[in-house]
Design a protein around this motif. Structure first.
Motif, mmCIF file in Angstrom:
data_model
loop_
_atom_site.group_PDB
_atom_site.id
_atom_site.type_symbol
_atom_site.label_atom_id
_atom_site.label_comp_id
_atom_site.label_asym_id
_atom_site.label_seq_id
_atom_site.Cartn_x
_atom_site.Cartn_y
_atom_site.Cartn_z
ATOM 1 N N ARG A 105 -2.091 7.799 7.977
ATOM 2 C CA ARG A 105 -2.413 8.688 7.044
ATOM 3 C C ARG A 105 -1.586 9.968 6.676
ATOM 4 N N MET A 106 -0.523 9.706 5.381
ATOM 5 C CA MET A 106 0.359 10.670 5.554
ATOM 6 C C MET A 106 -0.384 11.315 4.070
ATOM 7 N N VAL A 130 0.458 -1.098 0.271
ATOM 8 C CA VAL A 130 -0.420 0.084 0.574
ATOM 9 C C VAL A 130 0.801 1.203 -0.292
ATOM 10 N N GLY A 131 0.676 2.407 -1.050
ATOM 11 C CA GLY A 131 1.445 3.445 -1.272
ATOM 12 C C GLY A 131 2.824 3.988 -0.275
ATOM 13 N N SER A 184 -2.441 10.178 1.071
ATOM 14 C CA SER A 184 -2.444 8.576 1.053
ATOM 15 C C SER A 184 -2.323 7.808 2.488
ATOM 16 N N LEU A 185 -2.761 6.731 2.643
ATOM 17 C CA LEU A 185 -3.235 5.488 3.599
ATOM 18 C C LEU A 185 -2.093 4.677 3.678
ATOM 19 N N ARG A 210 0.687 9.037 12.805
ATOM 20 C CA ARG A 210 -0.905 8.483 14.074
ATOM 21 C C ARG A 210 -1.606 7.559 12.674
ATOM 22 N N GLY A 211 -2.211 6.705 13.344
ATOM 23 C CA GLY A 211 -3.179 6.054 12.861
ATOM 24 C C GLY A 211 -3.447 4.577 14.056
ATOM 25 N N PHE A 212 -3.976 4.086 13.414
ATOM 26 C CA PHE A 212 -4.723 2.384 14.042
ATOM 27 C C PHE A 212 -3.156 1.330 14.566
ATOM 28 N N VAL A 213 -3.075 0.756 15.273
ATOM 29 C CA VAL A 213 -2.188 0.226 15.545
ATOM 30 C C VAL A 213 -2.459 -1.684 15.809
#
Lengths: 197, 326
Positions: A79-80, A25-26, A52-53, A93-96
Motif C-alpha cells: 500500500r503506497m 493495478v494502480g 492505493s495498492l 511494505r507488504g505481502f511478497v
C-alpha cells in the motif's frame, strides 16, 4: 509429490501472474497538485493519507544452499501513497510471493517484505533495490544433483532475506516433510548470496 | 578456502560497503543551476508539522506526561525508515514538491550530467544509492537528503549531546563533543571513507537538527508542551530557523578523496560558464550576504590547520574555473 516439470510450470505461471498484475493495478500515480483548491495543510495531509495498492514484480538470482544456482520471480503487494511515482525511491511494505527454480531444487515462498526501491516509469518491476528485508515461509523441493541426502526431498521452513545495493543474502532453516531413509537429517540450515530481491 | 567461506567473506565486504553508502546519499545542486524551482518552505513545513500534530495526538491518546527524551524518540521513530527517512522519501515523490530533477526527461538529462556520474557505478559505493534531488527552501537550494540529516541523523547527534550533558559537560562542551563525533562519523562510515565525499553541508544539517531535537519539548521555546494535562503543538516547526546557505553543496564545497575529485572536477568544469547566469549570480550573491561562520566551519578550519583535512576551498567551483582559465 510434484514432478520437476510441474515445479517449472508453477514458477513460470507465478512470474507471468506477477507481470500481469504489475501492469494492471494502480501503476500510474495521480498528479493533483496543480488544480487542487484546498489549503496547503489539507493537500499535504491528503497526499500522505490517500493510498492505493500496487503490485510490482520482483526478481533475483543467487547461489544458495540447497537450491545452488537459482533464479526467482514473483511480486510484492504494497500500500503506497497514491500520488507517488517512486522513480527515485519509495518504501514498499507488504505481502511478497516468489517462485524460484534452481539447479538443485525449487522454492516457493510467501511472506512479508519491507524494501526501499525504485521503479522506472511504466515498468512492472522493482528496478533498483537499495535496501530491504523479507521474512518468508518457504516450501522447497530438491532434485538433480542436490547435495542433500536423500537428493530428492521436500522441505518446509522459514527464510530471512536482507538486501543491499548489488547484493542480497539470506539465511533460514528447513524441516524435511517427505519420507527418507533412517539417519537422514531432518533439518537443513540454508544460506545464500545473490542479486535482486 | 571453501566456497562457503568465500561467499560469506564477499557478503560481509559488499554488505558493509552498501550499509555505509545507504546513509550517504549524494546530491548535486549544480544541476539545478538556471532551472526554476518554487520555494518549498511552506510545503515542507506543513509535512513536518503534520507529523508533529500526529505525535501530539498520539501522546494525548496515552493521556499522561512523558519525559522529553521519550517524546523526541517517538518523533524520530514516526518517520524513520529502513536506512532512509520518511520526510525525504515523501519529498522526492510528492507532486506538491517542486524539485530538480523531476520528470522523465529531466531525469534522463540528470543521468548524463550528474556531478558524480563520471565515477564507476560498480565500484563507487556513493553511486549505489539514489541521488537526492534539489529543492529550494527560504532562498537556499539543498538536496532532499538534508531532511534526513536534519531530522534523522541529527537524532544521533542529539543523543551524543545529551550523553555528554548527563556526564556533567557544560552545554558548550557537550555540543563540541557531539559535533566532533559527528565529523568522525562523516569522515569514516557515513561519508569520506565509503563514498569518497565529506559533505560539510550534511554536517551543517546534522548540527542544526541536534538543536531541533534539543528544543522539541524542552527549553524556553519548545515546539511541543504538556500543559494542564494536555499535549499541544505550541510552536510549529519552521525550516527557516535551520537552513543556511551552507546547506547548498554548490556553494559550500565538499571535501573529496583524490580518486573521486579527479572525476568530479571534470564534471564541475562544465558549469563554469553558468557562474555568469543571472539566476546563479543572484543566488550566490544572496548567499554571500547571509553567510556566517558556523560551528561546523570552525571545526573544519581547526582540522585544516592541524593538517587533518584538506582545505575545502580547493574544491570550490570558483577555484576549479580559475585554475582552468589559467
Amino acid at each position: 509429490m510434484l514432478s520437476r516439470a510441474r515445479w517449472l510450470h508453477i514458477a513460470a505461471g507465478a512470474v507471468l501472474c506477477g507481470l500481469w498484475a504489475g501492469s494492471l493495478v494502480g501503476q500510474e500515480p495521480r498528479n493533483r497538485a496543480s488544480e487542487d483548491p484546498r489549503p496547503l495543510t489539507d493537500r499535504v495531509r491528503a497526499d500522505v493519507d490517500e493510498t492505493s495498492l500496487r503490485w510490482l514484480g520482483i526478481a533475483r538470482v543467487r547461489y544458495s544452499i540447497p537450491l545452488e544456482f537459482s533464479a526467482g520471480g514473483g511480486a510484492i503487494l504494497a500500500r503506497m501513497p497514491a500520488s507517488h511515482d517512486c522513480a527515485t525511491f519509495c518504501e514498499y511494505r507488504g505481502f511478497v510471493a516468489q517462485v524460484e527454480p534452481g539447479s538443485a531444487g525449487g522454492q516457493l515462498g510467501v511472506g512479508y517484505a519491507r524494501v526501499i526501491a525504485a521503479n522506472k516509469p511504466r515498468s512492472a518491476f522493482l528496478n533498483n533495490v537499495y535496501v530491504g528485508w523479507s521474512a518468508r515461509a518457504v516450501l522447497v523441493r530438491t532434485w538433480g544433483d542436490s547435495e542433500l541426502d536423500p537428493a530428492r526431498q521436500t522441505l518446509a521452513g522459514f527464510e530471512g532475506q536482507f538486501a543491499l545495493p548489488r547484493i542480497s543474502f539470506n539465511v533460514g532453516v528447513l524441516r524435511r516433510v517427505s519420507s527418507a531413509h533412517e539417519g537422514a537429517d531432518r533439518y537443513v540450515y540454508t544460506a545464500g548470496i545473490g542479486w535482486g530481491f | 578456502m571453501s566456497l562457503r567461506f568465500r561467499l560469506a567473506a564477499a557478503a560481509l565486504f559488499l554488505g558493509l560497503g552498501g550499509a555505509g553508502a545507504a546513509q550517504g546519499l549524494e546530491t548535486d545542486q549544480f544541476f539545478a543551476w538556471g532551472r526554476h524551482l518554487d520555494d518549498m518552505t511552506e510545503v515542507l513545513n506543513a509535512r513536518v508539522n503534520l507529523e508533529l500534530e500526529r505525535l501530539v495526538a498520539e501522546l494525548n491518546r496515552d493521556g499522561r506526561e512523558r519525559r522529553c527524551q521519550n517524546v523526541r524518540f517517538r518523533f524520530f521513530k514516526r518517520h524513520r525508515m529502513l536506512f532512509f527517512d520518511g520526510f525525504e522519501t515523501w519529498s522526492v515523490n510528492s507532486p506538491l514538491v517542486s524539485r530538480s530533477p523531476s520528470g522523465p526527461e529531466e531525469m534522463r538529462e540528470f543521468e548524463r550530467r550528474y556531478l558524480y556520474g563520471g565515477t564507476s557505478p560498480l565500484f563507487d559505493t556513493g553511486r549505489w544509492m539514489p541521488p537526492s534531488p534539489t529543492v529550494e527552501v527560504n532562498g537556499v537550494r539543498l538536496g532532499t537528503d538534508k531532511l534526513t540529516h536534519l531530522l534523522g541523523t541529527a537524532w544521533y547527534y542529539h543523543r551524543w549531546y545529551r550523553k555528554a550533558s548527563l556526564r556533567g559537560a557544560t552545554p558548550a562542551e557537550a555540543e563540541d563533543r557531539a559535533v566532533r563525533r559527528g565529523l568522525q562519523h562523516e569522515i569514516t562510515i557515513l561519508g569520506r571513507a565509503v563514498s569518497g565525499v565529506l559533505s560539510l553541508a550534511d554536517l551543517e544539517a546534522n548540527y542544526e537538527g541536534m538543536w531541533f531535537y534539543e528544543h522539541l519539548c524542552a527549553g524556553d521555546d519548545p515546539n511541543i508542551v504538556y500543559d494542564a494535562g494536555v499535549w499541544r503543538l505550541r510552536r510549529p516547526f519552521d525550516l527557516r530557523a535551520y537552513v543556511t546557505p551552507e546547506w547548498d553543496e554548490s556553494y559550500q564545497p565538499n571535501i573529496y578523496v583524490r580518486r573521486k575529485w579527479e572525476k568530479v572536477k571534470q564534471r564541475m568544469l562544465g558549469y563554469c560558464s553558468m557562474l555568469e547566469h543571472p539566476q546563479v549570480k543572484a543566488m550566490r550573491q544572496a548567499y554571500r550576504e547571509r553567510d556566517r561562520v558556523t560551528e561546523t566551519e570552525r571545526l573544519i578550519d581547526e582540522m585544516v590547520v592541524a593538517g587533518k583535512l584538506p582545505d575545502p576551498s580547493g574544491f570550490s567551483i570558483e577555484r576549479v574555473c580559475r585554475e582552468a582559465a589559467n
